[in-house]
Design a protein around this motif. Structure first.
Motif, mmCIF file in Angstrom:
data_model
loop_
_atom_site.group_PDB
_atom_site.id
_atom_site.type_symbol
_atom_site.label_atom_id
_atom_site.label_comp_id
_atom_site.label_asym_id
_atom_site.label_seq_id
_atom_site.Cartn_x
_atom_site.Cartn_y
_atom_site.Cartn_z
ATOM 1 N N THR A 11 0.830 -1.214 0.000
ATOM 2 C CA THR A 11 0.000 0.000 0.000
ATOM 3 C C THR A 11 0.859 1.258 0.000
ATOM 4 O O THR A 11 0.343 2.352 0.178
ATOM 5 N N GLY A 12 2.158 1.095 -0.176
ATOM 6 C CA GLY A 12 3.086 2.222 -0.109
ATOM 7 C C GLY A 12 3.099 3.073 -1.367
ATOM 8 O O GLY A 12 2.411 2.786 -2.355
ATOM 9 N N PRO A 13 3.932 4.117 -1.346
ATOM 10 C CA PRO A 13 3.947 5.077 -2.447
ATOM 11 C C PRO A 13 4.710 4.617 -3.699
ATOM 12 O O PRO A 13 4.441 5.109 -4.782
ATOM 13 N N ASP A 14 5.633 3.667 -3.565
ATOM 14 C CA ASP A 14 6.439 3.255 -4.706
ATOM 15 C C ASP A 14 5.697 2.206 -5.538
ATOM 16 O O ASP A 14 5.418 1.099 -5.051
ATOM 17 N N LEU B 216 7.463 -1.284 -5.855
ATOM 18 C CA LEU B 216 7.423 -2.072 -4.618
ATOM 19 C C LEU B 216 6.002 -2.562 -4.329
ATOM 20 O O LEU B 216 5.822 -3.666 -3.812
ATOM 21 N N ARG B 217 4.994 -1.739 -4.653
ATOM 22 C CA ARG B 217 3.595 -2.176 -4.490
ATOM 23 C C ARG B 217 3.337 -3.405 -5.361
ATOM 24 O O ARG B 217 2.752 -4.385 -4.909
ATOM 25 N N GLU B 218 3.784 -3.334 -6.607
ATOM 26 C CA GLU B 218 3.596 -4.446 -7.545
ATOM 27 C C GLU B 218 4.270 -5.708 -7.013
ATOM 28 O O GLU B 218 3.682 -6.801 -7.017
ATOM 29 N N ALA C 100 5.213 -6.470 -3.846
ATOM 30 C CA ALA C 100 4.609 -6.945 -2.608
ATOM 31 C C ALA C 100 3.262 -7.615 -2.868
ATOM 32 O O ALA C 100 2.968 -8.685 -2.322
ATOM 33 N N ARG C 101 2.455 -7.010 -3.707
ATOM 34 C CA ARG C 101 1.147 -7.596 -4.018
ATOM 35 C C ARG C 101 1.307 -8.942 -4.724
ATOM 36 O O ARG C 101 0.552 -9.884 -4.460
ATOM 37 N N GLY C 102 2.293 -9.033 -5.613
ATOM 38 C CA GLY C 102 2.549 -10.300 -6.295
ATOM 39 C C GLY C 102 2.939 -11.404 -5.328
ATOM 40 O O GLY C 102 2.468 -12.541 -5.429
ATOM 41 N N VAL C 103 3.802 -11.075 -4.366
ATOM 42 C CA VAL C 103 4.224 -12.068 -3.374
ATOM 43 C C VAL C 103 3.043 -12.429 -2.472
ATOM 44 O O VAL C 103 2.792 -13.604 -2.210
ATOM 45 N N LEU C 104 2.295 -11.431 -2.015
ATOM 46 C CA LEU C 104 1.162 -11.700 -1.128
ATOM 47 C C LEU C 104 0.086 -12.552 -1.803
ATOM 48 O O LEU C 104 -0.540 -13.392 -1.159
#
Length: 169
Positions: free
Chosen positions: A34-37, A40-42, A44-48
């Motif tokens: 949910t961060g600004p980058d 990194l959002r892409e 993190a969401r992919g891993v989650l």
């Protein structure tokens, strides 16, 4: 993740190596998702979601560049802060650390209750002993980052830093 399943701590053990690090990694991924980058959002969401393993994410050149870029921004901001700001940050970090420990303990209790702690389930005697017996309890640093001499002292937050092998930072 709102649009489907989310990986759990157990699925992160391969890269995290232990339960505490897996829990911390899961929290970090949730924060990054949910961060600004956007990169990194892409990631993190992919891993989650399970679309990407943590190993793949941490070895992908684009994602590692985004991670290092963010870490570099944090380092530069830390170097620019005053001693007073460093002390305040150290105090806030200590409060955050305590809140995190309390949250971890609450999660551990909730998981224990959810398992219907019966005979042979839940918290073992050694787990209980390590929480209550100071001789077996894991040692936590008294101050953030394990520093000595307070926020500006050796190993503490802020203050002047000794020059490294490549000169001052």
């Amino acid at each position: 993740m709102p649009d489907g399943r989310e990986v759990d701590q157990a699925e992160l053990l391969g890269v995290a190596k232990d339960e505490d690090r897996a829990r911390s990694l899961l929290r970090a991924l949730r924060t990054l998702s949910t961060g600004p980058d956007p990169k990194l959002r892409e990631m993190a969401r992919g891993v989650l979601r399970g679309d990407l393993t943590a190993e793949q994410a941490f070895t992908d050149p684009e994602y590692t560049a985004a991670l290092f870029s963010g870490a570099d921004k944090i380092r530069r901001a830390g170097e620019r802060r005053t001693d007073a700001e460093a002390r305040e940050a150290g105090e806030r970090f200590g409060e955050w650390q305590q809140a995190r420990r309390t949250e971890d303990e609450r999660e551990d209790q909730d998981q224990g209750e959810g398992q219907g702690q019966g005979e042979g389930q839940g918290t073992s005697q050694s787990d209980t002993a390590s929480r209550t017996d100071p001789r077996t309890a894991p040692q936590q640093p008294a101050r953030p980052w394990g520093g000595v001499g307070g926020p500006g002292g050796l190993g503490g937050l802020g203050g002047s830093r000794p020059a490294g092998p490549f000169g001052p930072r």
